[in-house]
Design a protein around this motif. Structure first.
Motif, PDB file in Angstrom:
ATOM      1  N   LYS A 146     140.070 -54.530  36.765  1.00  0.00           N
ATOM      2  CA  LYS A 146     138.864 -53.871  36.317  1.00  0.00           C
ATOM      3  C   LYS A 146     138.001 -53.323  37.236  1.00  0.00           C
ATOM      4  CE  LYS A 146     135.639 -56.674  35.092  1.00  0.00           C
ATOM      5  NZ  LYS A 146     134.407 -56.507  35.933  1.00  0.00           N
ATOM      6  N   GLU A 147     137.759 -53.993  38.264  1.00  0.00           N
ATOM      7  CA  GLU A 147     136.944 -53.518  39.264  1.00  0.00           C
ATOM      8  C   GLU A 147     137.610 -52.318  40.017  1.00  0.00           C
ATOM      9  OE1 GLU A 147     133.756 -54.584  39.830  1.00  0.00           O
ATOM     10  OE2 GLU A 147     134.127 -56.010  38.309  1.00  0.00           O
ATOM     11  N   VAL A 148     138.730 -52.345  40.417  1.00  0.00           N
ATOM     12  CA  VAL A 148     139.551 -50.868  40.659  1.00  0.00           C
ATOM     13  C   VAL A 148     139.454 -49.784  39.896  1.00  0.00           C
ATOM     14  CG1 VAL A 148     141.828 -49.990  41.530  1.00  0.00           C
ATOM     15  CG2 VAL A 148     141.154 -52.470  42.109  1.00  0.00           C
ATOM     16  N   ILE A 149     139.566 -50.117  38.598  1.00  0.00           N
ATOM     17  CA  ILE A 149     139.533 -48.989  37.804  1.00  0.00           C
ATOM     18  C   ILE A 149     138.011 -48.295  37.691  1.00  0.00           C
ATOM     19  CG2 ILE A 149     139.626 -48.262  35.217  1.00  0.00           C
ATOM     20  CD1 ILE A 149     142.018 -50.533  34.933  1.00  0.00           C
ATOM     21  N   LYS A 150     137.099 -49.443  37.694  1.00  0.00           N
ATOM     22  CA  LYS A 150     135.635 -48.755  37.468  1.00  0.00           C
ATOM     23  C   LYS A 150     135.293 -48.170  38.742  1.00  0.00           C
ATOM     24  CE  LYS A 150     132.539 -51.839  36.447  1.00  0.00           C
ATOM     25  NZ  LYS A 150     131.863 -53.106  36.420  1.00  0.00           N
ATOM     26  N   ALA A 151     135.819 -48.491  39.880  1.00  0.00           N
ATOM     27  CA  ALA A 151     135.575 -47.533  41.054  1.00  0.00           C
ATOM     28  C   ALA A 151     135.864 -46.354  41.044  1.00  0.00           C
ATOM     29  CB  ALA A 151     136.235 -48.549  42.406  1.00  0.00           C
ATOM     30  N   GLN A 152     137.623 -46.213  40.689  1.00  0.00           N
ATOM     31  CA  GLN A 152     138.318 -44.989  40.520  1.00  0.00           C
ATOM     32  C   GLN A 152     137.595 -44.021  39.346  1.00  0.00           C
ATOM     33  OE1 GLN A 152     141.987 -46.237  39.406  1.00  0.00           O
ATOM     34  NE2 GLN A 152     143.011 -46.574  41.310  1.00  0.00           N
ATOM     35  N   TYR A 153     136.951 -44.586  38.539  1.00  0.00           N
ATOM     36  CA  TYR A 153     136.378 -43.886  37.309  1.00  0.00           C
ATOM     37  C   TYR A 153     135.082 -43.211  37.991  1.00  0.00           C
ATOM     38  CZ  TYR A 153     134.020 -42.592  32.966  1.00  0.00           C
ATOM     39  OH  TYR A 153     133.196 -41.750  32.254  1.00  0.00           O
ATOM     40  N   SER A 154     134.358 -44.226  38.487  1.00  0.00           N
ATOM     41  CA  SER A 154     132.991 -43.748  39.167  1.00  0.00           C
ATOM     42  C   SER A 154     133.444 -42.757  40.229  1.00  0.00           C
ATOM     43  CB  SER A 154     132.328 -44.824  39.676  1.00  0.00           C
ATOM     44  OG  SER A 154     131.902 -45.816  39.113  1.00  0.00           O
TER      45      SER A 154
ATOM     46  N   ALA B 214     135.689 -40.470  40.668  1.00  0.00           N
ATOM     47  CA  ALA B 214     136.157 -39.127  39.670  1.00  0.00           C
ATOM     48  C   ALA B 214     135.122 -38.597  38.975  1.00  0.00           C
ATOM     49  CB  ALA B 214     137.262 -39.770  38.692  1.00  0.00           C
ATOM     50  N   GLU B 215     134.237 -39.460  38.268  1.00  0.00           N
ATOM     51  CA  GLU B 215     133.082 -38.923  37.775  1.00  0.00           C
ATOM     52  C   GLU B 215     132.164 -38.274  38.665  1.00  0.00           C
ATOM     53  OE1 GLU B 215     129.709 -40.665  34.684  1.00  0.00           O
ATOM     54  OE2 GLU B 215     130.631 -41.903  36.038  1.00  0.00           O
ATOM     55  N   ALA B 216     131.990 -38.694  39.791  1.00  0.00           N
ATOM     56  CA  ALA B 216     131.199 -38.185  40.756  1.00  0.00           C
ATOM     57  C   ALA B 216     131.701 -36.913  41.476  1.00  0.00           C
ATOM     58  CB  ALA B 216     130.857 -38.914  41.895  1.00  0.00           C
ATOM     59  N   GLN B 217     132.918 -37.074  41.414  1.00  0.00           N
ATOM     60  CA  GLN B 217     133.771 -35.560  41.909  1.00  0.00           C
ATOM     61  C   GLN B 217     133.649 -34.443  40.911  1.00  0.00           C
ATOM     62  OE1 GLN B 217     137.795 -36.267  42.913  1.00  0.00           O
ATOM     63  NE2 GLN B 217     138.097 -34.121  43.874  1.00  0.00           N
ATOM     64  N   VAL B 218     133.703 -34.875  39.464  1.00  0.00           N
ATOM     65  CA  VAL B 218     133.584 -33.860  38.649  1.00  0.00           C
ATOM     66  C   VAL B 218     131.990 -33.480  38.402  1.00  0.00           C
ATOM     67  CG1 VAL B 218     133.494 -33.669  35.944  1.00  0.00           C
ATOM     68  CG2 VAL B 218     135.105 -34.793  37.153  1.00  0.00           C
TER      69      VAL B 218
ATOM     70  N   ALA C 263     128.645 -28.993  39.620  1.00  0.00           N
ATOM     71  CA  ALA C 263     127.392 -28.549  40.182  1.00  0.00           C
ATOM     72  C   ALA C 263     127.678 -27.303  41.084  1.00  0.00           C
ATOM     73  CB  ALA C 263     126.630 -29.590  41.012  1.00  0.00           C
ATOM     74  N   ALA C 264     128.596 -27.379  41.738  1.00  0.00           N
ATOM     75  CA  ALA C 264     129.175 -26.247  42.685  1.00  0.00           C
ATOM     76  C   ALA C 264     129.226 -25.104  42.031  1.00  0.00           C
ATOM     77  CB  ALA C 264     130.022 -26.653  43.695  1.00  0.00           C
ATOM     78  N   THR C 265     130.008 -25.261  41.038  1.00  0.00           N
ATOM     79  CA  THR C 265     130.601 -23.981  40.099  1.00  0.00           C
ATOM     80  C   THR C 265     129.796 -23.756  39.242  1.00  0.00           C
ATOM     81  OG1 THR C 265     132.075 -25.527  38.717  1.00  0.00           O
ATOM     82  CG2 THR C 265     133.151 -24.662  40.778  1.00  0.00           C
ATOM     83  N   GLY C 266     128.647 -24.387  38.781  1.00  0.00           N
ATOM     84  CA  GLY C 266     127.795 -24.310  37.816  1.00  0.00           C
ATOM     85  C   GLY C 266     128.423 -24.166  36.320  1.00  0.00           C
TER      86      GLY C 266
END
Length: 251
Positions: A137-145, A147-151, A156-159
């Protein structure tokens, strides 16, 4: 009609599912699932405690009945010693009944012991699964966070993000309004300068401005005439501009 109702139901379910998908947070869902598993583990532990309590109660009853068996056997011996066979028989009959109860209690205790062992084994298995799920669960949450930050960074970069799109529209509207205001200010300046629009911030009227312009033009004409009178028709000016001839060498 049934086909229409089925189609409407499908559309409603699809839209509702889409709304749920937007509202669902994987981190919250995983945490909730973990809490449910912890609750299940607590229920299993309570079940083990209940079984152990029931087994202990039966064991206490067994001990009491065993003491009764010893007591009844002693009473039967005492009755025979006093030549009271009838009392000895009653004591032995009660002893036999108690022994039957002991057999039933032994079976119940064995059954509870088996249940306890199964529950304990289930508890251990569930505990191991919960620990594994917690780590995953902690691994998945970290991966999701991540990925969400990257998105969000990419949006923000592409507008293309909703917030950045709104910001882009706001900037465009601000630019349009600024250009419109600048054009209006320029038009007003042109109208005021040309005299087609009175300047309310000045105490001069259109007539005052025209008379002032005529007065300025008349003053220019007077100064030009005076300058012509001083200079002449223009020939003296040429003489002044011509350089003086140097005297002959032999003079």
């Amino acid at each position: 009609m049934p086909g229409l109702m089925s189609r409407a139901s499908t559309i409603v379910k699809a839209k509702f599912s889409k709304l749920l998908d937007r509202a669902e947070d994987p981190s919250e869902t995983l945490d909730y699932s973990y809490e449910q598993q912890i609750q299940l583990l607590q229920n299993v532990k309570r079940g083990v405690a209940d079984v152990v309590t029931a087994k202990k109660r039966l064991q206490m009853q067994t001990e009491q009945l065993e003491q009764s068996v010893v007591k009844l056997e002693t009473q039967a011996r005492q009755a025979l010693g006093a030549n009271r066979e009838d009392l000895a028989r009653q004591a032995l009959e009660r002893k036999s009944a108690v022994q039957q109860q002991l057999q039933g209690l032994d079976q119940q205790v064995q059954g509870l012991q088996q249940q306890q062992e199964k529950l304990v084994a289930s508890e251990k298995q569930l505990q191991a699964k919960i620990e594994a799920f917690r780590s995953q669960k902690e691994v998945i949450k970290a991966q999701y966070s991540a990925a969400e930050a990257q998105v969000r960074i990419g949006e923000a970069a592409t507008g293309i993000g909703e917030q950045m799109a709104d910001t882009g529209l706001a900037i465009q509207r601000a630019k349009d309004k600024t250009e419109q205001m600048q054009a209006r200010a320029s038009a007003l300046d042109e109208l005021v300068t040309s005299g087609q629009l009175d300047d309310l911030t000045s105490d001069q009227t259109q007539l005052d401005r025209e008379l002032s312009q005529l007065s300025s033009q008349s003053q220019v004409d007077q100064e030009l005439a005076k300058l012509k009178a001083e200079v002449g028709s223009g020939s003296p000016a040429k003489e002044i501009e011509q350089p003086q001839e140097s005297p002959p060498a032999g003079a």
